[in-house]
Write a protein that holds these residues in place. Sequence first.
Motif, PDB file in Angstrom:
ATOM      1  N   UNK A  27      61.061  16.312  40.081  1.00 11.85           N
ATOM      2  CA  UNK A  27      61.920  16.495  38.820  1.00 11.85           C
ATOM      3  C   UNK A  27      62.131  17.892  38.381  1.00 11.85           C
ATOM      4  N   UNK A  28      61.163  18.675  38.313  1.00  8.82           N
ATOM      5  CA  UNK A  28      61.383  20.047  37.994  1.00  8.82           C
ATOM      6  C   UNK A  28      62.389  20.664  38.796  1.00  8.82           C
ATOM      7  N   UNK A  29      62.097  20.556  40.214  1.00  7.94           N
ATOM      8  CA  UNK A  29      63.028  21.000  41.096  1.00  7.94           C
ATOM      9  C   UNK A  29      64.419  20.851  41.014  1.00  7.94           C
ATOM     10  N   UNK A  30      64.466  19.584  40.919  1.00  4.14           N
ATOM     11  CA  UNK A  30      66.089  19.212  40.452  1.00  4.14           C
ATOM     12  C   UNK A  30      66.680  19.591  39.290  1.00  4.14           C
ATOM     13  N   UNK A  31      65.735  19.901  38.251  1.00  3.75           N
ATOM     14  CA  UNK A  31      66.162  20.424  36.971  1.00  3.75           C
ATOM     15  C   UNK A  31      66.491  21.915  37.107  1.00  3.75           C
ATOM     16  N   UNK A  32      65.707  22.391  37.953  1.00  2.00           N
ATOM     17  CA  UNK A  32      65.950  23.919  38.296  1.00  2.00           C
ATOM     18  C   UNK A  32      67.465  24.058  38.935  1.00  2.00           C
ATOM     19  N   UNK A  57      68.047  13.500  42.641  1.00  2.00           N
ATOM     20  CA  UNK A  57      66.900  13.599  41.851  1.00  2.00           C
ATOM     21  C   UNK A  57      66.249  11.910  42.139  1.00  2.00           C
ATOM     22  N   UNK A  58      66.869  11.090  41.563  1.00  2.00           N
ATOM     23  CA  UNK A  58      66.533   9.781  41.188  1.00  2.00           C
ATOM     24  C   UNK A  58      66.501   9.059  42.785  1.00  2.00           C
ATOM     25  N   UNK A  59      67.125   9.433  43.749  1.00  2.00           N
ATOM     26  CA  UNK A  59      66.825   8.906  45.092  1.00  2.00           C
ATOM     27  C   UNK A  59      65.664   9.535  45.597  1.00  2.00           C
ATOM     28  N   UNK A  60      65.304  10.893  45.302  1.00  2.00           N
ATOM     29  CA  UNK A  60      63.870  11.203  45.779  1.00  2.00           C
ATOM     30  C   UNK A  60      62.858  10.625  45.195  1.00  2.00           C
ATOM     31  N   UNK A 108      67.977  17.546  32.643  1.00  2.55           N
ATOM     32  CA  UNK A 108      67.493  16.688  34.019  1.00  2.55           C
ATOM     33  C   UNK A 108      66.114  16.483  33.804  1.00  2.55           C
ATOM     34  N   UNK A 109      65.111  17.337  33.213  1.00  8.92           N
ATOM     35  CA  UNK A 109      63.765  17.153  33.241  1.00  8.92           C
ATOM     36  C   UNK A 109      63.490  15.683  32.427  1.00  8.92           C
ATOM     37  N   UNK A 151      62.028  12.000  33.846  1.00  7.38           N
ATOM     38  CA  UNK A 151      60.980  11.547  33.176  1.00  7.38           C
ATOM     39  C   UNK A 151      61.283  10.088  32.583  1.00  7.38           C
ATOM     40  N   UNK A 152      62.187   9.854  32.115  1.00  8.16           N
ATOM     41  CA  UNK A 152      62.615   8.592  31.519  1.00  8.16           C
ATOM     42  C   UNK A 152      62.929   7.714  32.672  1.00  8.16           C
ATOM     43  N   UNK A 153      63.620   8.119  33.762  1.00  9.89           N
ATOM     44  CA  UNK A 153      63.832   7.514  34.960  1.00  9.89           C
ATOM     45  C   UNK A 153      62.606   6.932  35.629  1.00  9.89           C
TER      46      UNK A 153
END
Length: 124
Positions: free
Chosen positions: A23-28, A53-56, A106-107, A111-113
């Motif tokens: 999550x953090x990597x995709x948010x970055x 991010x969701x698929x990861x 994104x973060x 987290x919610x996902x």
Amino acid sequence: MFEGYIASKFADKMFEKDVFKTVKQHAFWGAVAMMIPGFGLTTIVYIFVLWHMYSSICEKVGISFSDHFWQLVGLGIVVNIAVALIIDVVFSFLFFLKPFIMYFQFYISGKLFVESLKHLEIEK
């Protein structure tokens, strides 16, 4: 018995750290994309990074994204509408902090996902 409980709690924490590292990597990368002038393509980049991010996350959790595509897309849309509306309303006046806002969005969305996946009835 007690050692098994401690081991499982430690494993759960390590697993959560691994998922939230994604999550953090995709948010970055979403924040970086917002810093670069996209000439109208930033929305496409945003969507790509978000759904990647969701698929990861699904891959790390052990859920097939393609097998449960419609359920996960529906979940992702609901999460994004909620997060985007709340964050955009709260931070809309801080337009100069767009990369930070995107990282935060994104973060929170990730987290919610993840939390929503825990309550979704999906067979692995």
